[in-house]
Design a protein around this motif. Structure first.
Motif, short mmCIF file in Angstrom:
data_model
loop_
_atom_site.label_atom_id
_atom_site.label_comp_id
_atom_site.label_asym_id
_atom_site.label_seq_id
_atom_site.Cartn_x
_atom_site.Cartn_y
_atom_site.Cartn_z
N LEU A 157 -10.20 2.53 1.46
CA LEU A 157 -9.51 2.30 2.73
C LEU A 157 -7.99 2.44 2.65
N PRO A 158 -7.29 1.83 1.68
CA PRO A 158 -5.82 1.94 1.67
C PRO A 158 -5.32 3.38 1.64
N ALA A 159 -6.00 4.24 0.87
CA ALA A 159 -5.58 5.64 0.81
C ALA A 159 -5.85 6.34 2.14
N LEU A 160 -6.97 6.02 2.78
CA LEU A 160 -7.26 6.61 4.09
C LEU A 160 -6.19 6.22 5.10
N ARG A 196 -3.52 9.36 -4.79
CA ARG A 196 -3.30 8.29 -3.81
C ARG A 196 -4.46 7.30 -3.76
N GLY A 197 -5.69 7.79 -3.86
CA GLY A 197 -6.84 6.90 -3.81
C GLY A 197 -6.83 5.89 -4.93
N PHE A 198 -6.58 6.35 -6.15
CA PHE A 198 -6.57 5.45 -7.30
C PHE A 198 -5.42 4.45 -7.20
N PHE A 199 -4.21 4.93 -6.95
CA PHE A 199 -3.06 4.03 -6.90
C PHE A 199 -3.20 3.01 -5.76
N ALA A 200 -3.56 3.49 -4.57
CA ALA A 200 -3.66 2.58 -3.42
C ALA A 200 -4.80 1.59 -3.59
N SER A 201 -5.82 1.94 -4.35
CA SER A 201 -6.97 1.04 -4.54
C SER A 201 -6.58 -0.24 -5.26
N TRP A 202 -5.45 -0.23 -5.95
CA TRP A 202 -5.01 -1.46 -6.63
C TRP A 202 -4.56 -2.52 -5.64
N GLN A 203 -4.31 -2.12 -4.41
CA GLN A 203 -4.13 -3.11 -3.35
C GLN A 203 -5.38 -3.97 -3.23
N THR A 259 0.83 -1.20 0.00
CA THR A 259 0.00 0.00 0.00
C THR A 259 0.86 1.26 0.00
N ALA A 260 1.90 1.28 0.83
CA ALA A 260 2.80 2.43 0.86
C ALA A 260 3.49 2.61 -0.49
N PHE A 261 3.91 1.51 -1.08
CA PHE A 261 4.58 1.56 -2.38
C PHE A 261 3.66 2.19 -3.43
N LEU A 262 2.41 1.77 -3.47
CA LEU A 262 1.46 2.30 -4.44
C LEU A 262 1.12 3.76 -4.15
N ALA A 263 0.81 4.05 -2.89
CA ALA A 263 0.35 5.38 -2.52
C ALA A 263 1.43 6.44 -2.70
N GLU A 264 2.67 6.09 -2.45
CA GLU A 264 3.75 7.07 -2.45
C GLU A 264 4.29 7.40 -3.84
#
Length: 426
Positions: A353-356, A155-162, A144-149
């Motif tokens: 949730l991951p972005a939050l 951040r919402g779109f990238f982290a949602s791929w988790q 999640t950190a890898f995607l979000a950062e």
């Protein structure tokens, strides 16, 4: 409480290698969760081969208990791999976690049954599950950190791929279940058929490992000054954030593992054919894969908590009617509709949730904080969900008991999200 992203990077644009970032994290993440989910999907078969007791319910409870025992390793994995990711980088932790997961999967794939080696068989399964649990403990936070950062502005779109990659997991595991139970006889499934998904995971493992060794570290991590004490910092100054994150994860994990339990529920409680149960769950994976990124994009524009609260309230209000409908009309059509509806609600909640969670913690302790919050919630409320649901049904004699657990999880997460909003996060 304000968003914890690095200000200078929060306005950054989407990187040119965006899809390479998403694929790098998603393939490995999907494999990690595939190895975990497939165990739950084949719990009925595994219970007879490795935990024979003369009583089907007792054998199933032992199998699901083993599924839950592995979750005790998750907080340890969260601490060790989370701290490692905050010190050495997201890439290093992601590479290590995939190696550990492959080791646990190999043990399950080749483990002789109880009939061959006696008590060593269930002991070996427990060991394998503990290794997998340790690995998964660091996977969520690191991925999640890898995607979000890589793209703080999205951040919402990238982290949602988790979450979308977990949809791939559900899709693959359910597809294996449907194809194998439809194509193989009961004897073939008991003899060797159940091992096929685990060997499939082993075949993909080296590919996922190679991809993760070639990815770039996140710009946000490289720009931050790493701390040597991320665990101590989290408990010293971010206790409230940690508690709120745990509360927010409760509904996500209970709904996820309720879906994982659905094949067992459909077969044991509703008397549905295994192939039908697995086929219906494919719908959940498809919905999760498609809808989660859409929810992530929506959350970038309109905020996370509003979407999640709406989904949580719908879970609270509709959980009982959904299970009642399924118990009253246990048909393939109804099962498909139920799984699609649950998939939509799960995506609406879990997709944001991951972005939050990423917003809740600063870069220096992000992986440690997210890993701890996620895995504490999953260990307590999710890992033993199949066991608790099976026990509730057995103790109460009520086939609708799973809905009560889902409703309680909804309430817990609603309270956490309301507190997050009160503290200024959207």
């Amino acid at each position: 409480m304000s968003t914890a992203a690095t200000p200078a990077l929060a306005k950054s644009t989407t990187p040119p290698h965006a899809w390479r970032v998403i694929v790098s994290a998603s393939i490995g993440n999907a494999l990690e969760w595939f190895d975990l989910v497939v165990y739950g999907f084949f719990a009925v078969t595994i219970s007879k081969l490795f935990f024979p007791s003369g009583n089907d319910t007792v054998s199933l409870l032992l199998t699901l208990g083993t599924f839950g025992v592995s979750f005790f390793m998750r907080p340890l994995g969260a601490i060790v791999l989370g701290v490692y990711a905050d010190r050495a980088g997201r890439k290093a932790a992601l590479t290590l976690s995939i190696l550990l997961m492959m080791s646990g999967t190999l043990l399950i794939a080749i483990m002789p049954t109880h009939a061959s080696i006696g008590v060593l068989a269930p002991a070996g399964i427990v060991l394998a599950r503990m290794i997998q649990g340790f690995s998964a403990g660091g996977e969520f936070g690191s991925a999640t950190a890898f995607l979000a950062e890589h793209a703080p502005a999205r951040r919402g779109f990238f982290a949602s791929w988790q979450v979308a990659s977990q949809g791939i997991t559900t899709l693959l595991a359910a597809a294996f279940g449907a194809i194998l139970t439809h194509s193989l006889s009961h004897e073939q499934m008991q003899s060797w058929g159940w091992r096929i998904p685990f060997f499939f995971g082993l075949l993909i493992g080296p590919v996922a490992y190679y991809i993760r060794t070639k990815i770039d570290e996140t710009p946000e991590f490289l720009a931050a000054e790493p701390t040597q004490t991320p665990l101590a910092d989290t408990f010293a100054s971010q206790k409230e954030r940690l508690l709120l994150a745990i509360g927010a994860v409760v509904l996500a994990t209970v709904s996820t593992y309720s879906v994982l339990y659905m094949p067992t529920y459909a077969i044991k409680q509703l008397g549905m054919p295994a192939s039908v149960a697995f086929t219906a769950i494919i719908a959940t994976g498809v919905v999760q894969l498609i809808c989660s990124p859409l929810v992530g994009m929506w959350s970038d524009k309109h905020g996370r908590t509003g979407i999640m609260l709406a989904a949580a309230v719908l879970f609270l209000v509709l959980a009982y009617p959904i299970y009642r409908l399924l118990a009253t009309h246990p048909t393939f059509g109804v099962m498909i509709c139920v799984q699609i509806f649950i998939g939509i609600l799960m995506s609406a909640y879990f997709g944001a949730l991951p972005a939050l969670l990423s917003d809740l913690f600063p870069t220096q302790t992000r992986t440690t904080g997210m890993s701890l919050a996620y895995n504490i919630a999953v260990t307590i409320f999710g890992g033993f969900a199949p066991f608790i649901i099976t026990w509730l049904i057995s103790a109460s004699g009520d086939k609708l008991a799973p809905s009560f657990y889902l409703m309680a999880a909804s309430l817990a997460s609603i309270f956490a999200l309301l507190r997050v909003r009160k503290l200024g996060m959207r």
